[in-house]
Design a protein around this motif. Structure first.
Motif, PDB file in Angstrom:
ATOM      1  N   GLY A 183       0.816  -1.203   0.000  1.00 33.58           N
ATOM      2  CA  GLY A 183       0.000   0.000   0.000  1.00 33.58           C
ATOM      3  C   GLY A 183       0.852   1.257   0.000  1.00 33.58           C
ATOM      4  N   ASP A 184       0.206   2.366  -0.329  1.00 34.10           N
ATOM      5  CA  ASP A 184       0.897   3.648  -0.459  1.00 34.10           C
ATOM      6  C   ASP A 184       0.683   4.596   0.722  1.00 34.10           C
ATOM      7  N   ARG A 185      -0.466   4.487   1.382  1.00 39.33           N
ATOM      8  CA  ARG A 185      -0.801   5.399   2.477  1.00 39.33           C
ATOM      9  C   ARG A 185      -1.574   4.627   3.544  1.00 39.33           C
ATOM     10  N   TRP A 186      -1.417   5.027   4.790  1.00 42.44           N
ATOM     11  CA  TRP A 186      -2.116   4.349   5.877  1.00 42.44           C
ATOM     12  C   TRP A 186      -3.629   4.468   5.732  1.00 42.44           C
ATOM     13  N   ASP A 187      -4.089   5.573   5.150  1.00 38.19           N
ATOM     14  CA  ASP A 187      -5.532   5.798   5.007  1.00 38.19           C
ATOM     15  C   ASP A 187      -6.003   5.543   3.572  1.00 38.19           C
ATOM     16  N   GLN A 188      -5.288   4.670   2.876  1.00 41.19           N
ATOM     17  CA  GLN A 188      -5.661   4.311   1.506  1.00 41.19           C
ATOM     18  C   GLN A 188      -7.028   3.618   1.478  1.00 41.19           C
ATOM     19  N   GLY A 189      -7.362   2.979   2.554  1.00 44.89           N
ATOM     20  CA  GLY A 189      -8.676   2.370   2.681  1.00 44.89           C
ATOM     21  C   GLY A 189      -8.682   0.875   2.483  1.00 44.89           C
ATOM     22  N   TYR A 190      -9.820   0.306   2.784  1.00 39.85           N
ATOM     23  CA  TYR A 190     -10.116  -1.111   2.585  1.00 39.85           C
ATOM     24  C   TYR A 190      -8.986  -2.010   3.069  1.00 39.85           C
ATOM     25  N   ASP A 191      -8.504  -2.919   2.225  1.00 42.45           N
ATOM     26  CA  ASP A 191      -7.530  -3.928   2.653  1.00 42.45           C
ATOM     27  C   ASP A 191      -6.199  -3.330   3.093  1.00 42.45           C
ATOM     28  N   VAL A 192      -5.746  -2.259   2.450  1.00 39.45           N
ATOM     29  CA  VAL A 192      -4.476  -1.635   2.830  1.00 39.45           C
ATOM     30  C   VAL A 192      -4.559  -1.132   4.269  1.00 39.45           C
ATOM     31  N   THR A 193      -5.589  -0.385   4.569  1.00 41.17           N
ATOM     32  CA  THR A 193      -5.755   0.165   5.914  1.00 41.17           C
ATOM     33  C   THR A 193      -6.073  -0.938   6.917  1.00 41.17           C
ATOM     34  N   ALA A 194      -6.801  -1.963   6.502  1.00 41.84           N
ATOM     35  CA  ALA A 194      -7.087  -3.098   7.393  1.00 41.84           C
ATOM     36  C   ALA A 194      -5.796  -3.770   7.841  1.00 41.84           C
ATOM     37  N   GLN A 195      -4.873  -3.980   6.904  1.00 46.18           N
ATOM     38  CA  GLN A 195      -3.598  -4.604   7.260  1.00 46.18           C
ATOM     39  C   GLN A 195      -2.796  -3.703   8.210  1.00 46.18           C
ATOM     40  N   PHE A 196      -2.820  -2.394   7.954  1.00 46.68           N
ATOM     41  CA  PHE A 196      -2.126  -1.447   8.828  1.00 46.68           C
ATOM     42  C   PHE A 196      -2.749  -1.452  10.225  1.00 46.68           C
ATOM     43  N   LEU A 197      -4.070  -1.467  10.291  1.00 44.37           N
ATOM     44  CA  LEU A 197      -4.744  -1.491  11.589  1.00 44.37           C
ATOM     45  C   LEU A 197      -4.449  -2.786  12.338  1.00 44.37           C
ATOM     46  N   SER A 198      -4.302  -3.873  11.613  1.00 48.21           N
ATOM     47  CA  SER A 198      -3.941  -5.139  12.240  1.00 48.21           C
ATOM     48  C   SER A 198      -2.562  -5.033  12.898  1.00 48.21           C
ATOM     49  N   TYR A 199      -1.645  -4.382  12.200  1.00 45.46           N
ATOM     50  CA  TYR A 199      -0.318  -4.117  12.771  1.00 45.46           C
ATOM     51  C   TYR A 199      -0.454  -3.263  14.037  1.00 45.46           C
ATOM     52  N   CYS A 200      -1.206  -2.179  13.960  1.00 48.25           N
ATOM     53  CA  CYS A 200      -1.390  -1.302  15.121  1.00 48.25           C
ATOM     54  C   CYS A 200      -2.012  -2.064  16.289  1.00 48.25           C
ATOM     55  N   ASN A 201      -2.977  -2.919  15.986  1.00 46.26           N
ATOM     56  CA  ASN A 201      -3.633  -3.696  17.035  1.00 46.26           C
ATOM     57  C   ASN A 201      -2.660  -4.699  17.669  1.00 46.26           C
ATOM     58  N   SER A 202      -1.660  -5.146  16.889  1.00 44.57           N
ATOM     59  CA  SER A 202      -0.660  -6.061  17.446  1.00 44.57           C
ATOM     60  C   SER A 202       0.246  -5.343  18.455  1.00 44.57           C
ATOM     61  N   LEU A 203       0.323  -4.028  18.348  1.00 42.28           N
ATOM     62  CA  LEU A 203       1.114  -3.238  19.292  1.00 42.28           C
ATOM     63  C   LEU A 203       0.367  -3.008  20.599  1.00 42.28           C
ATOM     64  N   ARG A 204      -0.946  -2.972  20.499  1.00 41.73           N
ATOM     65  CA  ARG A 204      -1.803  -2.793  21.683  1.00 41.73           C
ATOM     66  C   ARG A 204      -3.123  -3.478  21.405  1.00 41.73           C
ATOM     67  N   ASN A 205      -3.310  -4.615  22.032  1.00 43.62           N
ATOM     68  CA  ASN A 205      -4.545  -5.362  21.814  1.00 43.62           C
ATOM     69  C   ASN A 205      -5.755  -4.506  22.193  1.00 43.62           C
ATOM     70  N   GLY A 206      -6.715  -4.439  21.309  1.00 50.62           N
ATOM     71  CA  GLY A 206      -7.896  -3.611  21.535  1.00 50.62           C
ATOM     72  C   GLY A 206      -7.776  -2.224  20.929  1.00 50.62           C
ATOM     73  N   PHE A 207      -6.658  -1.956  20.257  1.00 52.57           N
ATOM     74  CA  PHE A 207      -6.433  -0.628  19.674  1.00 52.57           C
ATOM     75  C   PHE A 207      -7.582  -0.201  18.763  1.00 52.57           C
ATOM     76  N   VAL A 208      -8.001  -1.063  17.856  1.00 50.30           N
ATOM     77  CA  VAL A 208      -9.023  -0.655  16.880  1.00 50.30           C
ATOM     78  C   VAL A 208     -10.333  -0.324  17.588  1.00 50.30           C
ATOM     79  N   ALA A 209     -10.707  -1.107  18.576  1.00 58.01           N
ATOM     80  CA  ALA A 209     -11.931  -0.811  19.335  1.00 58.01           C
ATOM     81  C   ALA A 209     -11.797   0.518  20.074  1.00 58.01           C
ATOM     82  N   GLN A 210     -10.614   0.773  20.642  1.00 57.98           N
ATOM     83  CA  GLN A 210     -10.395   2.024  21.360  1.00 57.98           C
ATOM     84  C   GLN A 210     -10.380   3.216  20.403  1.00 57.98           C
TER      85      GLN A 210
END
Length: 149
Positions: free
Chosen positions: A87-114
């Motif tokens: 992907g090119d940008r964190w907010d590119q959307g859909y699958d690109v952003t989903a993969q980035f959010l998965s990474y962020c959630n791995s840094l802090r479980n529950g990140f996406v919900a928060q």
């Protein structure tokens, strides 16, 4: 019209997909595992019903990325989705952003919900700093570096 479905007023609508200028219903025209695909679409669209959008101020790519993140975590991501680190940008959307959010959630479980909870009344990139201690641009750089090799 391009797309598969949309959610509005707490209802999910599966829409027509135009392919080669001939309209056909998406479900009838899908050649893969229809049950898995439609279940994935419903996970994505159901997410839009419960998620906050920062009162319209959150990036559209983030909104779609959260919905695809839910689909990804349910194990319903299609094989054609990007792999982690693409992907090119964190907010590119859909699958690109989903993969980035998965990474962020791995840094802090529950990140996406928060993050979603913080988006109830508005949106700021500062939410990433508040929750993970780094700017979203630094997180994107870290994410890209992790998958570069």
């Amino acid at each position: 019209m391009s797309g598969v479905a949309f959610a509005i007023n707490n209802k999910i609508h599966v829409i027509m997909l135009v392919q080669d200028a001939d309209p056909l219903w998406y479900i009838q025209g899908y050649s893969g595992d229809v049950k898995r695909e439609i279940t994935g679409v419903l996970y994505h669209e159901s997410s839009h019903i419960w998620q906050w959008n920062g009162n319209g101020k959150a990036p559209g790519g983030l909104i779609e990325g959260i919905a695809d993140y839910v689909r990804l975590k349910a194990g319903l991501g299609p094989s054609h989705w990007v792999k982690p680190g693409q992907g090119d940008r964190w907010d590119q959307g859909y699958d690109v952003t989903a993969q980035f959010l998965s990474y962020c959630n791995s840094l802090r479980n529950g990140f996406v919900a928060q993050l979603n909870k913080k988006m109830r009344n508005g949106y700021s990139n500062q939410f990433f700093v508040d929750l993970l201690g780094k700017t979203v641009d630094q997180l994107w750089s870290d994410y890209k570096a992790k998958y570069r090799n």
